[in-house]
Motif scaffolding. Structure first.
Motif, PDB file in Angstrom:
ATOM      1  N   UNK A   1       0.834  -1.199   0.000  1.00  0.00           N
ATOM      2  CA  UNK A   1       0.000   0.000   0.000  1.00  0.00           C
ATOM      3  C   UNK A   1       0.865   1.244   0.000  1.00  0.00           C
ATOM      4  N   UNK A   2       0.412   2.250  -0.711  1.00  0.00           N
ATOM      5  CA  UNK A   2       1.149   3.505  -0.759  1.00  0.00           C
ATOM      6  C   UNK A   2       0.323   4.668  -0.223  1.00  0.00           C
ATOM      7  N   UNK A   3      -0.832   4.378   0.365  1.00  0.00           N
ATOM      8  CA  UNK A   3      -1.718   5.418   0.864  1.00  0.00           C
ATOM      9  C   UNK A   3      -1.049   6.193   1.994  1.00  0.00           C
ATOM     10  N   UNK A   4      -1.161   7.506   1.949  1.00  0.00           N
ATOM     11  CA  UNK A   4      -0.646   8.339   3.028  1.00  0.00           C
ATOM     12  C   UNK A   4      -1.728   9.310   3.460  1.00  0.00           C
ATOM     13  N   UNK A   5      -1.623   9.743   4.682  1.00  0.00           N
ATOM     14  CA  UNK A   5      -2.496  10.787   5.192  1.00  0.00           C
ATOM     15  C   UNK A   5      -1.621  11.884   5.750  1.00  0.00           C
ATOM     16  N   UNK A   6      -2.186  13.052   5.876  1.00  0.00           N
ATOM     17  CA  UNK A   6      -1.465  14.191   6.405  1.00  0.00           C
ATOM     18  C   UNK A   6      -2.077  14.565   7.740  1.00  0.00           C
ATOM     19  N   UNK A   7      -1.245  14.743   8.724  1.00  0.00           N
ATOM     20  CA  UNK A   7      -1.698  15.130  10.042  1.00  0.00           C
ATOM     21  C   UNK A   7      -1.775  16.657  10.120  1.00  0.00           C
ATOM     22  N   UNK A   8      -2.918  17.174  10.567  1.00  0.00           N
ATOM     23  CA  UNK A   8      -3.123  18.616  10.644  1.00  0.00           C
ATOM     24  C   UNK A   8      -3.590  18.961  12.051  1.00  0.00           C
ATOM     25  N   UNK A   9      -2.902  19.880  12.681  1.00  0.00           N
ATOM     26  CA  UNK A   9      -3.328  20.344  14.004  1.00  0.00           C
ATOM     27  C   UNK A   9      -4.238  21.552  13.857  1.00  0.00           C
ATOM     28  N   UNK A  10      -5.415  21.512  14.463  1.00  0.00           N
ATOM     29  CA  UNK A  10      -6.342  22.647  14.375  1.00  0.00           C
ATOM     30  C   UNK A  10      -6.877  22.981  15.761  1.00  0.00           C
ATOM     31  N   UNK A  11      -7.322  24.203  15.921  1.00  0.00           N
ATOM     32  CA  UNK A  11      -7.997  24.629  17.140  1.00  0.00           C
ATOM     33  C   UNK A  11      -9.430  24.940  16.764  1.00  0.00           C
TER      34      UNK A  11
END
Length: 164
Positions: free
Chosen positions: A11-21
């Motif tokens: 698998x080559x799927x990636x996700x991006x982690x985003x910090x939000x308030x």
């Protein structure tokens, strides 16, 4: 920006982690939506953003979601060119400077017999842009204080390629 790669082989799927308030009341509402939809908080947020994109109009009155389908690529060079072609109003200053460098550099275009070239996107040589993306970025950075765009030539590409 952190990325997380799936641990499953192949698998080559990636996700991006985003910090939000966000407001606690909105967080509570998202939690309730997740319970009702039987989705995780992340899935509810992704779904909500997808719905917002579908209803948001772009500069031409079409849906932003539809435009993103034309623009998105995992390749940064292709994505930048697609954005410039389909939604130039959304380019940042740095992206615009890159695009203007490409537009003014005959090396990235199939030229006419008289040596001229224009903004006919069918004449763009995307493979040259992709293979020289790092060189383009370095060139733009090197000339960022210039009041005008400095076009690249085949010699700039050859010299930079030899240096690498």
């Amino acid at each position: 920006m952190a990325t997380k790669t799936s641990k499953r082989a192949g698998e080559t799927s990636t996700t991006v982690s985003v910090g939000i308030r966000i407001d606690p009341k909105i967080k509570f509402a998202l939690d309730i939506m997740g319970r009702l939809q039987k989705r995780s908080l992340t899935a509810v947020i992704e779904w909500s953003i997808s719905q917002a994109l579908a209803s948001q109009t772009d500069f031409d009155g079409g849906s932003l979601g539809g435009s993103l389908d034309k623009i998105w690529s995992t390749d940064e060079a292709v994505r930048t060119v697609n954005l410039a072609m389909h939604m130039p109003e959304a380019l940042t200053f740095d992206e615009l400077r890159i695009w203007e460098t490409i537009r003014s550099s005959d090396y990235f275009w199939h030229t006419y017999p008289d040596g001229s070239f224009g903004d006919d996107f069918n004449r763009l040589v995307l493979s040259r842009i992709r293979s020289n993306w790092g060189t383009i970025l370095s060139h733009v950075e090197k000339h960022k204080s210039s009041p005008t765009v400095v076009p690249m030539t085949a010699n700039d590409i050859i010299i930079d390629d030899i240096a690498f």
